[in-house]
Structure formats: C-alpha cells, structure tokens
Design a protein around this motif. Structure first.
Motif, PDB file in Angstrom:
ATOM      1  N   CYS A   1      36.329  36.593  39.888  1.00 42.90           N
ATOM      2  CA  CYS A   1      36.035  37.499  38.780  1.00 42.90           C
ATOM      3  C   CYS A   1      35.231  36.781  37.693  1.00 42.90           C
ATOM      4  O   CYS A   1      34.243  37.316  37.185  1.00 42.90           O
ATOM      5  CB  CYS A   1      37.340  38.043  38.207  1.00 42.90           C
ATOM      6  SG  CYS A   1      37.126  39.166  36.815  1.00 42.90           S
TER       7      CYS A   1
ATOM      8  N   PHE B   1      41.689  46.369  29.019  1.00 48.73           N
ATOM      9  CA  PHE B   1      40.639  45.374  29.222  1.00 48.73           C
ATOM     10  C   PHE B   1      39.306  45.720  28.561  1.00 48.73           C
ATOM     11  O   PHE B   1      38.480  44.850  28.368  1.00 48.73           O
ATOM     12  CB  PHE B   1      40.414  45.185  30.728  1.00 48.73           C
ATOM     13  CG  PHE B   1      41.550  44.504  31.396  1.00 48.73           C
ATOM     14  CD1 PHE B   1      41.503  43.157  31.683  1.00 48.73           C
ATOM     15  CD2 PHE B   1      42.702  45.203  31.713  1.00 48.73           C
ATOM     16  CE1 PHE B   1      42.568  42.513  32.285  1.00 48.73           C
ATOM     17  CE2 PHE B   1      43.777  44.572  32.318  1.00 48.73           C
ATOM     18  CZ  PHE B   1      43.709  43.232  32.599  1.00 48.73           C
TER      19      PHE B   1
ATOM     20  N   SER C   1      37.492  42.214  28.470  1.00 50.79           N
ATOM     21  CA  SER C   1      38.098  40.994  28.983  1.00 50.79           C
ATOM     22  C   SER C   1      37.861  40.900  30.482  1.00 50.79           C
ATOM     23  O   SER C   1      38.142  41.826  31.230  1.00 50.79           O
ATOM     24  CB  SER C   1      39.602  41.016  28.686  1.00 50.79           C
ATOM     25  OG  SER C   1      40.191  39.816  29.080  1.00 50.79           O
ATOM     26  N   TRP C   2      37.340  39.775  30.903  1.00 47.66           N
ATOM     27  CA  TRP C   2      37.113  39.493  32.326  1.00 47.66           C
ATOM     28  C   TRP C   2      37.658  38.109  32.612  1.00 47.66           C
ATOM     29  O   TRP C   2      37.269  37.129  31.952  1.00 47.66           O
ATOM     30  CB  TRP C   2      35.617  39.514  32.658  1.00 47.66           C
ATOM     31  CG  TRP C   2      34.974  40.847  32.540  1.00 47.66           C
ATOM     32  CD1 TRP C   2      34.610  41.487  31.391  1.00 47.66           C
ATOM     33  CD2 TRP C   2      34.628  41.726  33.605  1.00 47.66           C
ATOM     34  NE1 TRP C   2      34.054  42.699  31.683  1.00 47.66           N
ATOM     35  CE2 TRP C   2      34.047  42.877  33.047  1.00 47.66           C
ATOM     36  CE3 TRP C   2      34.746  41.645  34.988  1.00 47.66           C
ATOM     37  CZ2 TRP C   2      33.589  43.928  33.810  1.00 47.66           C
ATOM     38  CZ3 TRP C   2      34.287  42.693  35.747  1.00 47.66           C
ATOM     39  CH2 TRP C   2      33.720  43.823  35.162  1.00 47.66           C
ATOM     40  N   ALA C   3      38.535  37.996  33.571  1.00 51.10           N
ATOM     41  CA  ALA C   3      39.085  36.693  33.974  1.00 51.10           C
ATOM     42  C   ALA C   3      39.596  35.902  32.772  1.00 51.10           C
ATOM     43  O   ALA C   3      39.302  34.717  32.633  1.00 51.10           O
ATOM     44  CB  ALA C   3      38.054  35.893  34.755  1.00 51.10           C
TER      45      ALA C   3
ATOM     46  N   ALA D   1      40.983  35.748  40.049  1.00 59.91           N
ATOM     47  CA  ALA D   1      40.422  35.407  38.738  1.00 59.91           C
ATOM     48  C   ALA D   1      39.187  34.509  38.846  1.00 59.91           C
ATOM     49  O   ALA D   1      38.228  34.677  38.092  1.00 59.91           O
ATOM     50  CB  ALA D   1      41.485  34.763  37.859  1.00 59.91           C
TER      51      ALA D   1
END
Ligand code: SF4
Length: 88
Positions: A50, A19, A65-67, A47
């Motif tokens: 997030c 991530f 990377s987030w959600a 998610a």
C-alpha cells in the motif's frame, strides 16, 4: 505495480470514512481520524504494498491516510527518496 487484493477486507475498505477527509460541513462522528487510521494500517497485512503504491501515485493519493502515513508524511518520504535515488 498492480495492487493485490487482500484475502480479508482491509480496514480502509470496511470503514473508508476513517481514512479519507470529508468537508467540514459533512463530518460526522466516524469521519477521518488520523490516529485510528494509522492504528488500523499498522495491523494491515498489505501495508508495505500500500505504501509503495501510494508513494508512486501522488496524484491519486493527495489526501487521506495510506499505509499509516498522512499526505504530508508521504510528500516528505517522496522528497527523501528522490534525493537519495533520483526522480524515477
Ligand atoms: S495499509 Fe493501506 S490497504 Fe491497509 S488499511 Fe491502511 S490504507 Fe488500507
């Protein structure tokens, strides 16, 4: 908004290297893979929370990377939200 802990480990906790980008000279076979991170986030139970957290904390989420979003996608979302609802 406080970020609630998931009852089960999230993919980003179990495999953080997928991530978060690492410097090119430190990349290995399990280094950040945006498509893998996005696939894992799409199955994540938290998610939505997030994404809300990531969008409201741009200084803490400048990369990675987030959600299921990249930094560029989050910047675009923030722009659209600001244009629609204002700065807060
Ligand atoms: S949605 Fe957020 S908490 Fe869930 S796996 Fe993706 S980055 Fe981790």
């Amino acid at each position: 908004m406080p970020f609630r802990c998931s009852p089960t480990p999230t993919a980003c906790r179990a495999s953080p290297q997928t991530f978060v980008p690492r410097p090119r000279h430190r990349q290995g076979p399990r280094s950040m893979r945006p498509h893998r991170a996005k696939a894992a986030c799409r199955r994540c139970l938290i998610a939505t929370a997030c994404l809300q957290w990531a969008l409201s904390h741009p200084g803490l989420t400048p990369e990675g990377s987030w959600a299921a979003t990249t930094a560029r996608e989050r910047a675009l979302l923030r722009q659209r939200l600001t244009a629609r609802f204002g700065k807060d």
